[in-house]
Scaffold this active site. Structure first.
Site, PDB file in Angstrom:
ATOM      1  N   ASP A 271       0.844  -1.077   0.056  1.00  0.00           N
ATOM      2  CA  ASP A 271       0.007   0.066  -0.026  1.00  0.00           C
ATOM      3  C   ASP A 271       0.745   1.297   0.146  1.00  0.00           C
ATOM      4  O   ASP A 271       2.167   1.242   0.278  1.00  0.00           O
ATOM      5  CB  ASP A 271      -0.971  -0.025   1.155  1.00  0.00           C
ATOM      6  CG  ASP A 271      -0.571  -0.759   2.379  1.00  0.00           C
ATOM      7  OD1 ASP A 271      -0.834  -1.392   2.944  1.00  0.00           O
ATOM      8  OD2 ASP A 271       0.912  -0.336   2.749  1.00  0.00           O
TER       9      ASP A 271
ATOM     10  N   ASP B 244       1.284   4.710   1.597  1.00  0.00           N
ATOM     11  CA  ASP B 244       0.827   5.401   2.731  1.00  0.00           C
ATOM     12  C   ASP B 244       1.466   7.014   2.374  1.00  0.00           C
ATOM     13  O   ASP B 244       2.572   7.223   1.967  1.00  0.00           O
ATOM     14  CB  ASP B 244       0.968   5.245   3.907  1.00  0.00           C
ATOM     15  CG  ASP B 244       0.632   3.754   4.168  1.00  0.00           C
ATOM     16  OD1 ASP B 244      -0.510   3.640   3.628  1.00  0.00           O
ATOM     17  OD2 ASP B 244       1.117   3.258   5.121  1.00  0.00           O
TER      18      ASP B 244
ATOM     19  N   ASP C 174       9.461   2.684  13.262  1.00  0.00           N
ATOM     20  CA  ASP C 174      10.359   1.664  13.862  1.00  0.00           C
ATOM     21  C   ASP C 174      11.691   1.242  13.520  1.00  0.00           C
ATOM     22  O   ASP C 174      12.565   1.448  14.089  1.00  0.00           O
ATOM     23  CB  ASP C 174       9.545   0.313  13.986  1.00  0.00           C
ATOM     24  CG  ASP C 174       8.923  -0.126  12.618  1.00  0.00           C
ATOM     25  OD1 ASP C 174       9.279   0.844  11.628  1.00  0.00           O
ATOM     26  OD2 ASP C 174       8.200  -0.998  12.366  1.00  0.00           O
TER      27      ASP C 174
HETATM   28  P1  ATP Z   1       4.047  -3.800   4.809  1.00  0.00           P
HETATM   29  O1  ATP Z   1       2.918  -3.098   4.889  1.00  0.00           O
HETATM   30  O2  ATP Z   1       4.680  -4.147   3.378  1.00  0.00           O
HETATM   31  O3  ATP Z   1       4.041  -4.880   5.475  1.00  0.00           O
HETATM   32  P2  ATP Z   1       5.041  -1.397   6.190  1.00  0.00           P
HETATM   33  O4  ATP Z   1       6.541  -0.980   6.585  1.00  0.00           O
HETATM   34  O5  ATP Z   1       4.189  -0.587   5.403  1.00  0.00           O
HETATM   35  O6  ATP Z   1       5.195  -2.755   5.492  1.00  0.00           O
HETATM   36  P3  ATP Z   1       3.076  -1.311   8.083  1.00  0.00           P
HETATM   37  O7  ATP Z   1       2.680  -2.036   9.081  1.00  0.00           O
HETATM   38  O8  ATP Z   1       1.841  -0.952   6.878  1.00  0.00           O
HETATM   39  O9  ATP Z   1       4.333  -1.695   7.599  1.00  0.00           O
HETATM   40  O10 ATP Z   1       3.338   0.086   8.538  1.00  0.00           O
HETATM   41  C1  ATP Z   1       3.752   1.278   7.693  1.00  0.00           C
HETATM   42  C2  ATP Z   1       4.706   2.168   8.470  1.00  0.00           C
HETATM   43  O11 ATP Z   1       4.368   2.649   9.821  1.00  0.00           O
HETATM   44  C3  ATP Z   1       6.246   1.514   8.672  1.00  0.00           C
HETATM   45  O12 ATP Z   1       6.643   1.556   7.396  1.00  0.00           O
HETATM   46  C4  ATP Z   1       6.657   2.336   9.893  1.00  0.00           C
HETATM   47  O13 ATP Z   1       7.301   3.299   9.383  1.00  0.00           O
HETATM   48  C5  ATP Z   1       5.526   2.582  10.857  1.00  0.00           C
HETATM   49  N1  ATP Z   1       5.006   1.514  11.821  1.00  0.00           N
HETATM   50  C6  ATP Z   1       4.466   0.558  11.458  1.00  0.00           C
HETATM   51  N2  ATP Z   1       4.361  -0.157  12.606  1.00  0.00           N
HETATM   52  C7  ATP Z   1       5.135   0.604  13.797  1.00  0.00           C
HETATM   53  C8  ATP Z   1       5.587   0.297  15.299  1.00  0.00           C
HETATM   54  N3  ATP Z   1       4.922  -0.846  15.689  1.00  0.00           N
HETATM   55  N4  ATP Z   1       6.236   1.227  15.574  1.00  0.00           N
HETATM   56  C9  ATP Z   1       6.663   2.161  14.959  1.00  0.00           C
HETATM   57  N5  ATP Z   1       6.498   2.447  13.556  1.00  0.00           N
HETATM   58  C10 ATP Z   1       5.782   1.514  13.098  1.00  0.00           C
HETATM   59 MG    MG Z   2       2.269  -1.132   4.697  1.00  0.00          MG
END
Ligand code: ATP
Ligand code: MG
Length: 455
Positions: free
Chosen positions: A55, A57, A137
């Site tokens: 996705d 964001d 994170d």
């Molecule tokens: P994917 O969606 O492909 O699994 P993603 O990195 O986009 O990977 P998401 O869970 O969608 O993971 O989270 C989006 C963003 O939000 C992350 O890239 C990170 O910057 C932030 N994020 C997510 N979870 C946390 C957390 N537990 N603590 C701090 N930041 C977080």
């Molecule tokens: Mg994501």
């Protein structure tokens, strides 16, 4: 305020052609309205490494109500942190959130009753782009792509870590993992998914804090446990979780044996063989039902229990039901699975057992064929046959029968209550799942915050 490392367009691989057109529209409209508009988080990481993001964001300095006014097709959601969803055709959602900073007093997911209020207020602290990067994170998840300049902005050293292929927390991992223990699961998951190494301090911090993962809200942890299975990197992720002691902390029944020692014939050996097959199916584009994924996860534990029970042939149907209650209920409870899913998983496992000793052409098969869980059970059988080499013929026969239209989708129905033989090991009756329901309600309350955290 510090100045980010700026990678101009010529120095990074992100082309607008790879960005979802609707996300691009959102970025441009914010930009034209005079706001900062960045692609943030996982999408920048994925585009930088040549992957397709799940996705897109968007981060901005526009406030939720300003975003709302700018996009007619939007709604503001979230209790703890308000962010906007811009809705597009086909159910597509682009999440837009205002830059925010780490709350001053993080109570964590696991906060006791009453913390919610504090979290709602503290989580709504808007911040600068830099603060927004720092609250994320991992460094590889903290990059921004700026639509105004087409440059990548790096406040956290993420570009270097992408080049070095390292998963490193932003700041001290001991602090970041205590703030939110789910990040330990995520560290391993990113390492497995991207074939990156975890930095030395991240590994040391996980070794020290791995038991804290049990403090996180169960529904959130369960999401993390299922996500890699759905997406095709379950085996490597579970291997890292197991080596890091996280699996053992969460589901000791599964993680008791480290992957390295997961010899054939052990529960862990079977688990990893099954996970490999799940990934293989996924890489072929096959979708696997949630109940099948969970059944595959629980199957080694069920087998263990059956083995301990004595020869299977001596176990009557009532005893099998009891064994399923005894093995599945505690796992489901800890994972806070919805009750209907728990029931379905038990049905699938029970049907699986029957499929191993029946063929579609057998006279007794007709009743099996009518079961709503047949498809999910056949999928489990075919995973198991590949993982273990056993029941291949049965699996092939049932797969073919299902392909020809036998069985329907899994429906939720109560799992039959086993008649308890005298002296039987006690097991939580259906009512025993109440704590999970209670926690689930808590989880739902928290969910807006959970899904808000990512963006
Ligand atoms: P994917 O969606 O492909 O699994 P993603 O990195 O986009 O990977 P998401 O869970 O969608 O993971 O989270 C989006 C963003 O939000 C992350 O890239 C990170 O910057 C932030 N994020 C997510 N979870 C946390 C957390 N537990 N603590 C701090 N930041 C977080
Ligand atoms: Mg994501």
């Amino acid at each position: 305020m510090s100045i980010p490392r700026i990678l101009p367009r010529a120095e990074h691989p992100i082309s607008r052609g790879y960005i979802d057109p609707d996300a691009l529209r959102v970025l441009y409209r914010l930009h034209r309205a005079g706001f900062k508009a960045y692609l943030v988080g996982g999408s920048v990481r994925d585009l930088m490494t040549g992957r397709t993001p799940k996705d897109f964001d968007v981060g901005t300095d526009a406030r939720p109500q300003e975003i709302r006014r700018l996009f007619r097709n939007s709604r503001v959601i979230g209790r703890r942190f308000r962010l906007a969803h811009i809705l597009f055709e086909g159910g597509k959602v682009v999440e837009v959130s205002t830059f925010r900073k780490t709350p001053d007093a993080v109570q964590g997911e696991q906060g006791q009753e009453g913390d919610d209020d504090l979290l709602i207020r503290s989580d709504n602290t808007f911040g600068s782009p830099e603060e927004d990067a720092l609250r994320r994170d991992f460094t590889i998840n903290g990059l921004f792509y700026d639509i105004a300049t087409y440059a990548v902005l790096d406040f956290v050293g993420g570009v270097e870590d992408l080049e070095r292929r390292v998963v490193r927390t932003i700041g001290d991992p001991l602090i970041r993992f205590r703030e939110d223990p789910v990040r330990m699961l995520r560290a391993c998951e990113f390492a497995a998914r991207l074939s990156f190494e975890m930095s030395e301090d991240v590994r040391a911090a996980i070794a020290e804090l791995n038991r804290e993962v049990t403090k996180s809200a169960a529904p959130r942890v369960t999401e993390e446990l299922l996500d890699p299975l759905r997406r095709g990197w379950g085996h490597d992720t579970y291997r890292l979780w197991s080596e890091a002691g996280l699996l053992d902390a969460l589901l000791p029944e599964l993680g008791g044996v480290g992957a390295a020692r997961a010899a054939e014939g052990t529960a862990a050996g079977l688990l990893f063989a099954l996970l490999r097959e799940v990934d293989a199916k996924r890489s072929l584009g096959t979708r696997i039902e949630e109940a099948t994924l969970l059944s595959a996860m629980f199957l080694p534990v069920v087998f263990d229990a059956v083995r301990r029970h004595g020869p299977l042939s001596s176990a009557g149907p009532g005893q099998i039901l009891l064994i399923l209650e005894d093995t599945v209920n505690p796992l489901a409870l800890r994972m806070a699975l919805p009750n209907h899913l728990t029931q379905t998983v038990k049905h699938v496992l029970e049907t699986f057992g029957r499929l191993t000793s029946t063929r579609p052409a057998d006279p007794g098969a007709r009743r099996l064929a009518g079961r709503p869980y047949l498809k999910a059970a056949v999928a489990l059988l075919s995973l198991y046959a590949r993982a273990s080499g056993r029941y291949r013929e049965a699996a092939a026969a049932w797969e073919e029968a299902v392909e020809q239209g036998l069985g329907s989708q899994a429906l939720a129905a109560p799992f039959p209550v086993a008649p308890a033989p005298p002296g039987a090991i006690s097991h939580p009756a259906p009512g025993g799942l109440a704590p999970a329901r209670k926690r689930r309600r808590g989880g739902r309350r928290r969910r807006p915050q959970v899904s808000a955290a990512p963006a």
